[in-house]
Design a protein around this motif. Sequence first.
Motif, short mmCIF file in Angstrom:
data_model
loop_
_atom_site.label_atom_id
_atom_site.label_comp_id
_atom_site.label_asym_id
_atom_site.label_seq_id
_atom_site.Cartn_x
_atom_site.Cartn_y
_atom_site.Cartn_z
N LEU A 1 47.23 62.30 47.09
CA LEU A 1 46.24 63.24 46.56
C LEU A 1 46.89 64.17 45.54
N GLU B 1 33.09 49.93 52.88
CA GLU B 1 32.05 49.98 51.84
C GLU B 1 32.68 50.14 50.46
N TYR B 2 33.65 51.03 50.39
CA TYR B 2 34.31 51.28 49.11
C TYR B 2 34.97 50.01 48.58
N LEU B 3 35.38 49.14 49.50
CA LEU B 3 36.02 47.89 49.11
C LEU B 3 34.98 46.78 48.88
N HIS B 4 33.70 47.12 49.04
CA HIS B 4 32.61 46.17 48.91
C HIS B 4 32.71 45.03 49.93
N ARG C 1 46.40 53.74 47.96
CA ARG C 1 45.95 54.68 49.00
C ARG C 1 45.49 53.95 50.25
N ARG C 2 44.98 52.73 50.07
CA ARG C 2 44.45 51.99 51.22
C ARG C 2 45.55 51.57 52.18
N ARG D 1 44.01 53.68 43.87
CA ARG D 1 43.06 53.48 44.97
C ARG D 1 43.54 52.39 45.91
N PRO E 1 35.47 53.22 54.34
CA PRO E 1 36.49 52.58 53.50
C PRO E 1 36.17 51.12 53.21
#
Lengths: 224, 333
Positions: free
Chosen positions: B50, B104-107, B77-78, B74, B102
Amino acid sequence: MPNKDFNTPWSDVPSLLWPAYVETWTMVGIVMAFVVAIGTPLGVLLHNTSSFGLFPRGPVFSALNAVINVGRSLPFLILMAAIIPFTRLLVGTTIGIAAAIVPMTVAGVPFFARLVQNALREVRGDVQDMAQVSGGSTLQVIRSVQLSEALPALAGALTVNTIAMIEYSAIAGSIGAGGIGNLAITYGYNRFDDHIMVATVVTLIVTIAAVQLLGDRCAKELTR
Amino acid sequence: MIEIEGLTKRFGDHTVLDDVSLTVAPGEILAVVGPSGAGKSTLSRCVSALEQPTRGQVRVDGQDFSRLDGAALRSARRRVGVIFQSAPLLRRRTAAQNVALPLEYLHATPESARERVSTLLERVGLAERADYLPAQLSGGQQQRVGIARALALAPSNLLADEATSGLDPATTTSILHLLDELRTEMGLSIILITHEMDVVREIADSVARLDAGRIAEYGSVSDLLLDPTSSLGHQLLPDRPAVPATTAGETWQVSYASREVAGDWLTAITSAPGAAGTRIEVLSASIEAIRGVAVGRAVLAFEGAAPRGLAEHLRERGLHARPVAATVEKDAA
């Protein structure tokens, strides 16, 4: 009683009131569509360029902030008069509904942008951090965290803004834009028509109470 | 595997972190302690990417984290799951939806996400709370949701930033046990940022003390415990209150300095050369196992002077002995 002669008979009031009421909502509806469409991204940008945001940019924030402050500092009547050339350029006329929509939007957008910024600032900073470390992109964080978490506050902002626009439409009505305001001025004020005056005042009070009630209901529902 | 090397972070003229180097191996739990303002949260923000370091590196699984941006940042960060203080959860989403964030963010596809989320909630013991909103969960349950979310993308590293602050002792213990189990099961490298020594004692393998942005002390918990000069060791096992001595004389403190101390060390003190006939009072004594290592301490009062050569005698038995300020100057009359 000579006064009485000026009054529209009560039985005729609804037929005068209803078209004006529809005009008012037409103005407010169109203006709010523009206000939400332009004001929301502007508010998001304002929040995220500030020191609380996802991409702090001091100069961008200051510039946006200044523009929004200017937009918010003019009383609506003055603003309306001041931007007449702009209005004419845009819609080709300075009277009627189309002409009222321009100054109302110009006044409404900065107002809503500020309300959106305030709503987003209330979202916990650590939730934003959490979303970022969860691998969210800027747009994903704005959508899934900022806007989503602030939804109840945004519903409140929409309510306040709608009420302000109803008020502005009445002011715009006084210079010929139609709607409830126009009715109140031309009949109620200029022609001493007490019935119309009472009817418009009561209509406005009831309308605004209803909008507020609906807004509060939505905010509560969205809070879960 | 997290390797922090020469990490320096400045905000303007203010140096918050100064040349910090730490390593956490797979399966290891490193605790970072220190007073508030020592730079713990900045360290945490650098590890979770961050904040970008002013100088130095943060390497996660061998990749330097500190100079990335955009999509590369990104995806980096995962690889570190982060557990925050007071579990920041989305108020309008259920526990399951929070854990799914998380993914969802990765689809991830909804089916695969649903499956992963239920496995994780099961693992943290919240299977039957999946559809609860955060406001309907206790603080400990919220933190469990936070842990499940941190693990959603199966990271090999975990950063827990004051994860148990504000939880009651029983909940703290259960959360720590969960982390301990997860570390073993998944071979996680865990950095625990905390101000609670109990947390360190409970699960940390190694510990670093930050002070004014620098590492003041750093080592394995067992080494520090057995190092009589370590201030961290002392904080991990504070002195027990001692009873006042009844006779005038010297007072000594004896502590474990080795892993091989015979169980009869306390009685063996009386057999020290020259100790015969000397009255020895035990003012306090304790033995406990911390992270599998036996650690003992005792405060002894000798009538008159302690036998000469006591320190050497005890050193051979793996004990460290030193005279402490004479506590018996009081009404000796």
